[in-house]
Design a protein around this motif. Structure first.
Motif, PDB file in Angstrom:
ATOM      1  N   LEU A  70      64.884  -5.478 -13.499  1.00 38.82           N
ATOM      2  CA  LEU A  70      64.804  -6.820 -12.925  1.00 38.82           C
ATOM      3  C   LEU A  70      66.160  -7.511 -12.840  1.00 38.82           C
ATOM      4  N   GLN A  71      67.129  -7.070 -13.637  1.00 41.37           N
ATOM      5  CA  GLN A  71      68.465  -7.671 -13.596  1.00 41.37           C
ATOM      6  C   GLN A  71      69.081  -7.617 -12.195  1.00 41.37           C
ATOM      7  N   ALA A  72      68.847  -6.508 -11.512  1.00 45.90           N
ATOM      8  CA  ALA A  72      69.505  -6.312 -10.220  1.00 45.90           C
ATOM      9  C   ALA A  72      68.523  -6.160  -9.066  1.00 45.90           C
ATOM     10  N   ALA A  73      67.230  -6.225  -9.355  1.00 41.53           N
ATOM     11  CA  ALA A  73      66.227  -5.917  -8.332  1.00 41.53           C
ATOM     12  C   ALA A  73      66.162  -6.988  -7.253  1.00 41.53           C
ATOM     13  N   THR A  74      65.948  -6.548  -6.025  1.00 34.87           N
ATOM     14  CA  THR A  74      65.585  -7.467  -4.947  1.00 34.87           C
ATOM     15  C   THR A  74      64.073  -7.460  -4.748  1.00 34.87           C
ATOM     16  N   VAL A  75      63.406  -6.437  -5.307  1.00 35.81           N
ATOM     17  CA  VAL A  75      61.952  -6.343  -5.282  1.00 35.81           C
ATOM     18  C   VAL A  75      61.475  -6.132  -6.722  1.00 35.81           C
ATOM     19  N   VAL A  76      60.616  -7.017  -7.198  1.00 41.06           N
ATOM     20  CA  VAL A  76      60.004  -6.821  -8.512  1.00 41.06           C
ATOM     21  C   VAL A  76      59.020  -5.660  -8.393  1.00 41.06           C
ATOM     22  N   PRO A  77      59.020  -4.709  -9.337  1.00 46.58           N
ATOM     23  CA  PRO A  77      58.064  -3.603  -9.240  1.00 46.58           C
ATOM     24  C   PRO A  77      56.639  -4.111  -8.997  1.00 46.58           C
ATOM     25  N   HIS A  78      55.964  -3.482  -8.076  1.00 49.95           N
ATOM     26  CA  HIS A  78      54.594  -3.881  -7.782  1.00 49.95           C
ATOM     27  C   HIS A  78      53.620  -3.312  -8.801  1.00 49.95           C
ATOM     28  N   VAL A  79      54.001  -2.200  -9.447  1.00 51.85           N
ATOM     29  CA  VAL A  79      53.107  -1.460 -10.330  1.00 51.85           C
ATOM     30  C   VAL A  79      53.888  -0.898 -11.508  1.00 51.85           C
ATOM     31  N   ASN A  80      53.227  -0.818 -12.671  1.00 52.62           N
ATOM     32  CA  ASN A  80      53.718  -0.026 -13.799  1.00 52.62           C
ATOM     33  C   ASN A  80      52.554   0.855 -14.247  1.00 52.62           C
ATOM     34  N   GLN A  81      52.695   2.158 -14.064  1.00 55.34           N
ATOM     35  CA  GLN A  81      51.626   3.086 -14.450  1.00 55.34           C
ATOM     36  C   GLN A  81      51.860   3.530 -15.891  1.00 55.34           C
ATOM     37  N   LEU A  82      50.866   3.290 -16.741  1.00 60.19           N
ATOM     38  CA  LEU A  82      51.028   3.490 -18.176  1.00 60.19           C
ATOM     39  C   LEU A  82      49.923   4.352 -18.765  1.00 60.19           C
ATOM     40  N   LEU A  83      50.224   4.990 -19.890  1.00 60.87           N
ATOM     41  CA  LEU A  83      49.188   5.620 -20.704  1.00 60.87           C
ATOM     42  C   LEU A  83      48.405   4.490 -21.366  1.00 60.87           C
ATOM     43  N   ALA A  84      47.168   4.313 -20.934  1.00 58.11           N
ATOM     44  CA  ALA A  84      46.332   3.233 -21.467  1.00 58.11           C
ATOM     45  C   ALA A  84      44.896   3.723 -21.501  1.00 58.11           C
ATOM     46  N   HIS A  85      44.310   3.679 -22.675  1.00 55.16           N
ATOM     47  CA  HIS A  85      42.936   4.160 -22.832  1.00 55.16           C
ATOM     48  C   HIS A  85      42.356   3.593 -24.121  1.00 55.16           C
ATOM     49  N   VAL A  86      41.056   3.724 -24.288  1.00 61.25           N
ATOM     50  CA  VAL A  86      40.427   3.370 -25.552  1.00 61.25           C
ATOM     51  C   VAL A  86      41.177   4.119 -26.651  1.00 61.25           C
ATOM     52  N   GLY A  87      41.639   3.387 -27.652  1.00 55.57           N
ATOM     53  CA  GLY A  87      42.401   4.008 -28.722  1.00 55.57           C
ATOM     54  C   GLY A  87      43.898   3.847 -28.567  1.00 55.57           C
ATOM     55  N   ASN A  88      44.344   3.455 -27.392  1.00 57.47           N
ATOM     56  CA  ASN A  88      45.771   3.230 -27.132  1.00 57.47           C
ATOM     57  C   ASN A  88      45.894   2.184 -26.044  1.00 57.47           C
ATOM     58  N   THR A  89      45.787   0.927 -26.428  1.00 59.34           N
ATOM     59  CA  THR A  89      45.823  -0.179 -25.476  1.00 59.34           C
ATOM     60  C   THR A  89      47.109  -0.975 -25.671  1.00 59.34           C
ATOM     61  N   PRO A  90      48.106  -0.801 -24.810  1.00 58.67           N
ATOM     62  CA  PRO A  90      49.371  -1.531 -24.956  1.00 58.67           C
ATOM     63  C   PRO A  90      49.230  -2.978 -24.463  1.00 58.67           C
ATOM     64  N   GLY A  91      48.508  -3.774 -25.234  1.00 61.80           N
ATOM     65  CA  GLY A  91      48.143  -5.121 -24.800  1.00 61.80           C
ATOM     66  C   GLY A  91      49.314  -6.013 -24.468  1.00 61.80           C
ATOM     67  N   GLU A  92      50.352  -5.998 -25.309  1.00 62.18           N
ATOM     68  CA  GLU A  92      51.504  -6.863 -25.068  1.00 62.18           C
ATOM     69  C   GLU A  92      52.229  -6.473 -23.780  1.00 62.18           C
ATOM     70  N   LEU A  93      52.345  -5.175 -23.539  1.00 61.52           N
ATOM     71  CA  LEU A  93      53.031  -4.716 -22.331  1.00 61.52           C
ATOM     72  C   LEU A  93      52.207  -5.037 -21.085  1.00 61.52           C
ATOM     73  N   ILE A  94      50.889  -4.872 -21.175  1.00 66.88           N
ATOM     74  CA  ILE A  94      50.021  -5.231 -20.043  1.00 66.88           C
ATOM     75  C   ILE A  94      50.145  -6.718 -19.742  1.00 66.88           C
ATOM     76  N   ALA A  95      50.177  -7.534 -20.802  1.00 66.19           N
ATOM     77  CA  ALA A  95      50.312  -8.982 -20.613  1.00 66.19           C
ATOM     78  C   ALA A  95      51.670  -9.335 -20.010  1.00 66.19           C
ATOM     79  N   TYR A  96      52.724  -8.678 -20.474  1.00 67.24           N
ATOM     80  CA  TYR A  96      54.057  -8.930 -19.921  1.00 67.24           C
ATOM     81  C   TYR A  96      54.077  -8.599 -18.427  1.00 67.24           C
ATOM     82  N   CYS A  97      53.529  -7.445 -18.082  1.00 68.35           N
ATOM     83  CA  CYS A  97      53.489  -7.055 -16.667  1.00 68.35           C
ATOM     84  C   CYS A  97      52.711  -8.081 -15.845  1.00 68.35           C
ATOM     85  N   GLY A  98      51.572  -8.522 -16.388  1.00 68.58           N
ATOM     86  CA  GLY A  98      50.775  -9.519 -15.687  1.00 68.58           C
ATOM     87  C   GLY A  98      51.561 -10.788 -15.416  1.00 68.58           C
ATOM     88  N   GLY A  99      52.382 -11.188 -16.387  1.00 65.19           N
ATOM     89  CA  GLY A  99      53.189 -12.391 -16.231  1.00 65.19           C
ATOM     90  C   GLY A  99      54.265 -12.260 -15.172  1.00 65.19           C
TER      91      GLY A  99
END
Length: 285
Positions: free
Chosen positions: A160-189
């Motif tokens: 984001l420091q140099a981007a002219t386009v904010v990433p539209h997507v972040n594809q993550l390992l996310a499943h029951v038992g491994n929920t990166p809640g803080e990162l999902i919330a950050y991306c949402g913001g």
């Protein structure tokens, strides 16, 4: 199977189906048929990567699926080892050539580090260079949307420091038992939609007694519960299969997990990937 008709809208206005077909581990010579089978069932979101070695098959499947290209959302990923502008430019064109497509709907930087140094060294400048190549291909109309995969908050902040386009997507390992809640919330913001790959934990959730018990309460299979969970997190769910029956079953998720059960699943910690722990994304780094 109404989920196959539901979409999210990316920050640039592009619609992406909420449920997709992952193609990791599907051989190139079997991928075209898997794509055609998925399209017949109703899937419109197909995910591949340079690293999967099946872009050619995915492209063939898309071209021979019997529906207009505009109805399909096709994603691929820039190889994790490419941390250089010129190599990224060549690889983007290479994917289009391999797939036989004039454009792809989404292209991601597969990882912030090469796989042999996952979560290791400093590739900040290389990621910015790769991102610049994606931005230019996006502006040129070769890529309808662009994003990243396996990026942590600090990796995103670097882009984001140099981007002219904010990433539209972040594809993550996310499943029951491994929920990166803080990162999902950050991306949402930041307006970044999260896609959840391996929503069934590469099959490991099938062995989890707690998840099996909850699935029985809902009268659904373990994969259906796990896929529904990722959807209710607000992510795109990308289960991978070449089996048409599994494709149908994976899309039969028109039920709702209660808030109490969602909380229980969020709190579950289950990150033992067994024999699959050899893969960097499951290694626990």
């Amino acid at each position: 199977m109404t989920i196959l008709n539901e979409t999210y809208t990316l920050s640039n206005g592009v619609e992406i189906p909420k449920l997709g077909l992952g193609t990791w581990f599907i051989d190139d010579d079997k991928t075209a048929q898997a794509v055609r089978d998925a399209v017949v069932i109703g899937y419109r979101n197909i995910d591949t990567a340079q690293a999967y070695g099946n872009e050619r098959g995915v492209g063939e499947g898309v071209r021979t699926a019997g529906v207009p290209r505009s109805e399909l959302f096709v994603s691929t990923k820039l190889a994790a080892e490419i941390k250089d502008y010129d190599q990224a430019v060549a690889a983007i064109d290479g994917s289009l050539t391999a797939m036989g497509l004039e454009y792809v709907d989404l292209m991601l930087v597969h990882s912030p580090q090469p796989w042999d140094d996952f979560r290791g060294g400093d590739y900040a400048e290389g990621n910015r260079q790769a991102w610049r190549a994606l931005e230019e291909a996006h502006k040129a109309g070769k890529l309808r949307s662009i994003g990243v995969s396996n990026f942590l908050q600090e990796d995103l902040e670097n882009i984001l420091q140099a981007a002219t386009v904010v990433p539209h997507v972040n594809q993550l390992l996310a499943h029951v038992g491994n929920t990166p809640g803080e990162l999902i919330a950050y991306c949402g913001g930041k307006g970044i939609l999260v896609e959840a790959y391996s929503p069934i934990a590469h099959g490991q959730m099938l062995k989890n007694a707690d998840v099996r018990a909850m699935a029985e309460e809902y009268g659904v299979s373990v994969p259906q519960l796990c896929i529904r969970y990722t959807l209710q997190l607000g992510t795109v769910s990308l289960p991978k299969t070449a089996n048409p029956e599994h494709m149908r079953s994976n899309a039969a998720v028109d039920f709702v997990i209660s808030e109490a059960d969602m909380a229980a699943l969020r709190g579950l910690k289950a990150q033992d990937y067994g024999e699959h722990s050899e893969f960097p994304v499951y290694s626990g780094k």
